[in-house]
Design a protein around this motif. Structure first.
Motif, PDB file in Angstrom:
ATOM      1  N   LEU A  72      12.940  -0.720  48.400  1.00  0.00           N
ATOM      2  CA  LEU A  72      11.739  -0.154  49.009  1.00  0.00           C
ATOM      3  C   LEU A  72      11.319  -0.943  50.249  1.00  0.00           C
ATOM      4  O   LEU A  72      10.923  -0.360  51.263  1.00  0.00           O
ATOM      5  CB  LEU A  72      10.593  -0.132  47.988  1.00  0.00           C
ATOM      6  N   ILE A  73      11.410  -2.260  50.164  1.00  0.00           N
ATOM      7  CA  ILE A  73      11.062  -3.099  51.309  1.00  0.00           C
ATOM      8  C   ILE A  73      12.039  -2.853  52.457  1.00  0.00           C
ATOM      9  O   ILE A  73      11.648  -2.777  53.627  1.00  0.00           O
ATOM     10  CB  ILE A  73      11.057  -4.591  50.923  1.00  0.00           C
ATOM     11  N   ALA A  74      13.322  -2.712  52.133  1.00  0.00           N
ATOM     12  CA  ALA A  74      14.329  -2.466  53.160  1.00  0.00           C
ATOM     13  C   ALA A  74      14.091  -1.115  53.846  1.00  0.00           C
ATOM     14  O   ALA A  74      14.204  -0.998  55.068  1.00  0.00           O
ATOM     15  CB  ALA A  74      15.730  -2.509  52.543  1.00  0.00           C
ATOM     16  N   LEU A  75      13.752  -0.101  53.058  1.00  0.00           N
ATOM     17  CA  LEU A  75      13.487   1.225  53.616  1.00  0.00           C
ATOM     18  C   LEU A  75      12.223   1.221  54.473  1.00  0.00           C
ATOM     19  O   LEU A  75      12.145   1.927  55.484  1.00  0.00           O
ATOM     20  CB  LEU A  75      13.350   2.252  52.493  1.00  0.00           C
ATOM     21  N   ARG A  76      11.251   0.444  54.055  1.00  0.00           N
ATOM     22  CA  ARG A  76      10.002   0.354  54.805  1.00  0.00           C
ATOM     23  C   ARG A  76      10.167  -0.449  56.076  1.00  0.00           C
ATOM     24  O   ARG A  76       9.485  -0.231  57.072  1.00  0.00           O
ATOM     25  CB  ARG A  76       8.929  -0.284  53.925  1.00  0.00           C
ATOM     26  N   GLY A  77      11.109  -1.392  56.030  1.00  0.00           N
ATOM     27  CA  GLY A  77      11.307  -2.295  57.155  1.00  0.00           C
ATOM     28  C   GLY A  77      10.536  -3.582  56.950  1.00  0.00           C
ATOM     29  O   GLY A  77       9.402  -3.569  56.484  1.00  0.00           O
ATOM     30  N   GLY A  78      11.167  -4.695  57.263  1.00  0.00           N
ATOM     31  CA  GLY A  78      10.508  -5.980  57.055  1.00  0.00           C
ATOM     32  C   GLY A  78      11.288  -6.830  56.081  1.00  0.00           C
ATOM     33  O   GLY A  78      12.086  -6.329  55.289  1.00  0.00           O
ATOM     34  N   GLY A  79      11.044  -8.139  56.142  1.00  0.00           N
ATOM     35  CA  GLY A  79      11.770  -9.064  55.286  1.00  0.00           C
ATOM     36  C   GLY A  79      11.024  -9.401  54.020  1.00  0.00           C
ATOM     37  O   GLY A  79       9.888  -8.961  53.799  1.00  0.00           O
ATOM     38  N   LEU A  80      11.688 -10.178  53.181  1.00  0.00           N
ATOM     39  CA  LEU A  80      11.084 -10.632  51.934  1.00  0.00           C
ATOM     40  C   LEU A  80      10.565 -12.057  52.115  1.00  0.00           C
ATOM     41  O   LEU A  80      11.322 -12.948  52.505  1.00  0.00           O
ATOM     42  CB  LEU A  80      12.111 -10.596  50.800  1.00  0.00           C
ATOM     43  N   PRO A  81       9.296 -12.297  51.805  1.00  0.00           N
ATOM     44  CA  PRO A  81       8.718 -13.644  51.968  1.00  0.00           C
ATOM     45  C   PRO A  81       9.100 -14.560  50.801  1.00  0.00           C
ATOM     46  O   PRO A  81       8.288 -14.868  49.933  1.00  0.00           O
ATOM     47  CB  PRO A  81       7.215 -13.358  51.998  1.00  0.00           C
ATOM     48  N   LEU A  82      10.348 -15.034  50.815  1.00  0.00           N
ATOM     49  CA  LEU A  82      10.851 -15.804  49.679  1.00  0.00           C
ATOM     50  C   LEU A  82      10.403 -17.268  49.690  1.00  0.00           C
ATOM     51  O   LEU A  82      10.428 -17.923  48.656  1.00  0.00           O
ATOM     52  CB  LEU A  82      12.384 -15.753  49.660  1.00  0.00           C
ATOM     53  N   LEU A  83      10.023 -17.773  50.843  1.00  0.00           N
ATOM     54  CA  LEU A  83       9.766 -19.212  50.969  1.00  0.00           C
ATOM     55  C   LEU A  83       8.298 -19.526  51.194  1.00  0.00           C
ATOM     56  O   LEU A  83       7.969 -20.532  51.818  1.00  0.00           O
ATOM     57  CB  LEU A  83      10.617 -19.785  52.120  1.00  0.00           C
ATOM     58  N   ARG A  84       7.416 -18.690  50.682  1.00  0.00           N
ATOM     59  CA  ARG A  84       5.988 -18.969  50.810  1.00  0.00           C
ATOM     60  C   ARG A  84       5.544 -20.023  49.810  1.00  0.00           C
ATOM     61  O   ARG A  84       6.222 -20.272  48.808  1.00  0.00           O
ATOM     62  CB  ARG A  84       5.192 -17.678  50.596  1.00  0.00           C
ATOM     63  N   ARG A  85       4.379 -20.619  50.067  1.00  0.00           N
ATOM     64  CA  ARG A  85       3.889 -21.729  49.240  1.00  0.00           C
ATOM     65  C   ARG A  85       3.682 -21.323  47.786  1.00  0.00           C
ATOM     66  O   ARG A  85       3.985 -22.081  46.868  1.00  0.00           O
ATOM     67  CB  ARG A  85       2.573 -22.252  49.823  1.00  0.00           C
ATOM     68  N   ASP A  86       3.157 -20.115  47.556  1.00  0.00           N
ATOM     69  CA  ASP A  86       2.837 -19.683  46.196  1.00  0.00           C
ATOM     70  C   ASP A  86       3.990 -18.957  45.507  1.00  0.00           C
ATOM     71  O   ASP A  86       3.817 -18.447  44.398  1.00  0.00           O
ATOM     72  CB  ASP A  86       1.613 -18.747  46.212  1.00  0.00           C
ATOM     73  N   ARG A  87       5.153 -18.895  46.166  1.00  0.00           N
ATOM     74  CA  ARG A  87       6.208 -18.060  45.616  1.00  0.00           C
ATOM     75  C   ARG A  87       6.752 -18.586  44.294  1.00  0.00           C
ATOM     76  O   ARG A  87       6.954 -17.822  43.348  1.00  0.00           O
ATOM     77  CB  ARG A  87       7.345 -17.945  46.644  1.00  0.00           C
ATOM     78  N   LEU A  88       7.003 -19.897  44.191  1.00  0.00           N
ATOM     79  CA  LEU A  88       7.562 -20.434  42.952  1.00  0.00           C
ATOM     80  C   LEU A  88       6.588 -20.307  41.781  1.00  0.00           C
ATOM     81  O   LEU A  88       6.989 -19.840  40.701  1.00  0.00           O
ATOM     82  CB  LEU A  88       7.986 -21.890  43.140  1.00  0.00           C
TER      83      LEU A  88
END
Length: 282
Positions: A50-66
């Motif tokens: 869905l994110i790929a179809l919408r366009g844009g990357g995945l915020p994998l390295l944000r502070r709250d991600r882990l």
């Protein structure tokens, strides 16, 4: 009318998570560990698409991600393992009650002083949850299963609180699902058991459709709902799960369960309709 239909579909998707999990695990089609892995992998795949179809990357390295990924993993594992012994409706009720009470307590600890009406509503809901968790003869819940679902509820509450700071909830959820997968693998390392095509199909349906697409749909309708309305409509989830469990899984509808549901849902409804309540959602 379109908004009403989409909102109803979303609540049905959330309730279906309990039904599908119970059907897969209690039906012997797949063990809880493998079901969790399939569900997370399917959810991550659908959300990433869905994110790929919408366009844009995945915020994998944000502070709250882990922390978000860990809390999501705790919810996923606890949810699946709890349904080894809990009925679908009872599990949804415990999960829903724990999430709402935990978020209410978090708000109070953060300085959002509760009103008398909020305190009364929370007290009633807590009493209903206590009934649902009552051990021994006449008790509605298996203590181990109930404990696991309480853990799942705390995990989802933490995940929701962390995610409230996200500017793009859908992208954040997709990233959390992707990072959650290896964490779940580690948590369930060495576990094994039953697997079948039916079990895998139910896991994909639960992860990809009622979780992945369900969350995407929720984030679509959520901005169009008033805060109090968004909180209130979620009261339907445990009720829908209880009714579906009775209709499709032949689960018993005890007086204690009805009373517990009435107290939990009624107490939370009373609290969140108070004028000063902030709208919390999962």
């Amino acid at each position: 009318m379109r908004l009403i239909v989409l909102t109803c579909l979303t609540m049905m998707a959330f309730a279906s998570n309990s039904i599908l999990t119970r059907l897969a695990i209690d039906g012997g089609h797949i063990d809880a560990s493998r079901f969790t892995l399939v569900r997370v992998a399917a959810g991550a795949s659908v959300l990433a698409l869905l994110i790929a179809l919408r366009g844009g990357g995945l915020p994998l390295l944000r502070r709250d991600r882990l922390p978000g990924a860990i809390s999501l993993a705790v919810y996923m594992v606890g949810f699946s393992l709890a349904y080894l012994t809990l009925d679908a409706g009872l599990g949804a009720l415990i999960l829903f009650g724990v999430v709402q009470i935990a978020m209410f307590a978090h708000g109070a600890l953060k300085g959002n002083a509760p009103t008398g009406r909020q305190m009364t509503g929370a007290g009633i809901a807590f009493g209903g949850l206590f009934l649902a968790l009552w051990p021994g003869p006449g008790g509605a819940a298996d203590p181990v299963g109930a404990g696991l679902m309480v853990l799942a509820g705390l995990g989802w509450a933490a995940y929701t609180i962390i995610g409230k700071r996200s500017a793009d909830p859908l992208a954040a959820t997709a990233a959390n699902f992707l990072l959650c997968l290896p964490i779940v693998v580690v948590m369930l390392l060495g576990a094994g058991g039953t697997i079948s095509n039916t079990g895998v199909a139910l896991g994909i349906l639960c992860g990809g459709v009622t979780s992945g697409l369900g969350y995407a749909l929720w984030y679509t309708v959520l901005p169009k709902l008033e805060g109090a309305t968004a909180a209130i409509v979620q009261l339907s989830v445990p009720i829908l799960a209880i009714v579906a469990g009775v209709l499709f899984l032949d689960e018993p509808l005890s007086l204690l369960l009805v009373l517990s549901a009435a107290m939990v849902v009624g107490g939370i409804a009373w609290a969140i309709t108070a004028r000063s309540v902030r709208a919390d959602h999962n």
